[in-house]
Design a protein around this motif. Structure first.
Motif, mmCIF file in Angstrom:
data_model
loop_
_atom_site.group_PDB
_atom_site.id
_atom_site.type_symbol
_atom_site.label_atom_id
_atom_site.label_comp_id
_atom_site.label_asym_id
_atom_site.label_seq_id
_atom_site.Cartn_x
_atom_site.Cartn_y
_atom_site.Cartn_z
ATOM 1 N N GLY A 19 0.807 -1.214 0.000
ATOM 2 C CA GLY A 19 0.000 0.000 0.000
ATOM 3 C C GLY A 19 0.839 1.262 0.000
ATOM 4 O O GLY A 19 0.442 2.284 -0.562
ATOM 5 N N PHE A 20 2.032 1.175 0.613
ATOM 6 C CA PHE A 20 2.893 2.352 0.753
ATOM 7 C C PHE A 20 4.358 1.931 0.656
ATOM 8 O O PHE A 20 4.673 0.741 0.555
ATOM 9 C CB PHE A 20 2.643 3.041 2.098
ATOM 10 N N ALA A 21 5.244 2.929 0.683
ATOM 11 C CA ALA A 21 6.678 2.659 0.713
ATOM 12 C C ALA A 21 7.378 3.794 1.430
ATOM 13 O O ALA A 21 6.884 4.929 1.471
ATOM 14 C CB ALA A 21 7.224 2.516 -0.705
ATOM 15 N N ASN A 22 8.523 3.478 2.021
ATOM 16 C CA ASN A 22 9.436 4.483 2.543
ATOM 17 C C ASN A 22 10.703 4.460 1.712
ATOM 18 O O ASN A 22 11.087 3.410 1.182
ATOM 19 C CB ASN A 22 9.789 4.206 4.015
ATOM 20 N N ALA A 23 11.369 5.606 1.596
ATOM 21 C CA ALA A 23 12.596 5.677 0.796
ATOM 22 C C ALA A 23 13.607 6.571 1.486
ATOM 23 O O ALA A 23 13.243 7.519 2.193
ATOM 24 C CB ALA A 23 12.289 6.199 -0.604
ATOM 25 N N SER A 24 14.881 6.264 1.288
ATOM 26 C CA SER A 24 15.950 7.075 1.867
ATOM 27 C C SER A 24 17.168 7.042 0.956
ATOM 28 O O SER A 24 17.276 6.195 0.065
ATOM 29 C CB SER A 24 16.323 6.564 3.264
ATOM 30 N N VAL A 25 18.083 7.993 1.185
ATOM 31 C CA VAL A 25 19.308 8.098 0.387
ATOM 32 C C VAL A 25 20.516 8.003 1.321
ATOM 33 O O VAL A 25 20.580 8.708 2.333
ATOM 34 C CB VAL A 25 19.361 9.428 -0.395
#
Length: 242
Positions: A19-25
């Protein structure tokens, strides 16, 4: 700079789970815990697009995207990555999918071990890529070993040195079960197993904890189990008679 991530549909996972996602660099000079990020990104049919801003300029920045279910809980091991350079004042556009993940996973572990990923050259990249077997699931590559050998200058000569043995599953539908059935292990790269009767065994599963679906002959999901799979081992899963 910033990075715009454009989704695509390179998945075999049950899309309805996501349903969702988290993202980082992450990367050289970005301290753990202070990574530029985006959270609770809306995902539709396995894809989504978003922009992460205020990223320190630098080479070989690692974008990590973690899938969440509809309650915004992480889905085990459904993590994809990609690598790109970030320039001052410029928006970089990139796709993150299963094909970009293996190389980015190696850089992720190199960075996690404290080595400078910004100095990795195109020659280094090609050497690493030559040792990633593209014919196996991205979840069956031993990225940590590959990263360690790269850092120690002890890379092996064959990509087979960095492939984990897949797990297997033995399915029992109960005494007297008959007719056609299908089994789906929700490892993102697992195929659907077609069988008949009351038992079935198949391999090619990545180590981890995965949901296992039983479908009847009409293609309806009738039962769900959760099972743990280990490299090179067979896990037995029993369902009630359909």
């Amino acid at each position: 700079g910033s990075v715009k991530v454009c989704g695509d549909n390179e998945r075999k996972l049950d899309m309805t789970l996501i349903g969702f996602a988290n993202a980082s660099v992450s990367g050289k000079g970005i301290e753990e815990g202070s990574e530029p990020k985006a959270v609770n990104i809306s995902v539709d049919n396995g894809t989504g697009s978003f922009t992460i801003e205020k990223i320190p300029a630098g080479k070989n920045r690692i974008i990590t995207v973690q899938a969440l279910d509809t309650s915004k809980t992480e889905i085990y091991n459904v993590t994809m990555r990609a690598v790109c350079d970030i320039e001052v004042g410029k928006e970089t556009e990139i796709s993150v999918n299963w094909s970009t993940t293996p190389y980015a996973n190696v850089l992720y572990y190199i960075n996690k071990k404290g080595s400078d990923v910004s100095v990795i050259t195109d020659t280094d990249k090609q050497r690493i890529l030559s040792l990633i077997d593209s014919n196996v699931s991205p979840l069956l590559i031993d990225y940590e070993k590959l990263a360690t050998d790269f850092m120690n200058k002890t890379l092996q000569d064959s990509s087979s040195s960095y492939v984990l043995s897949p797990a297997s599953i033995s399915v029992d539908l109960g005494e007297g079960a008959s007719g056609n059935f299908k089994i789906q292990v929700c490892d993102p790269s697992s195929e659907v197993y077609q069988g008949n009767g009351s038992t079935g065994t198949f391999s090619g599963i990545a180590p981890g904890i995965w949901k296992v679906y039983l479908f009847n002959a009409a293609g309806e999901k009738v039962q769900t189990k959760t099972a743990s799979f280990k490299s090179g081992s067979t896990t037995e899963v029993s369902f009630n008679k359909p």
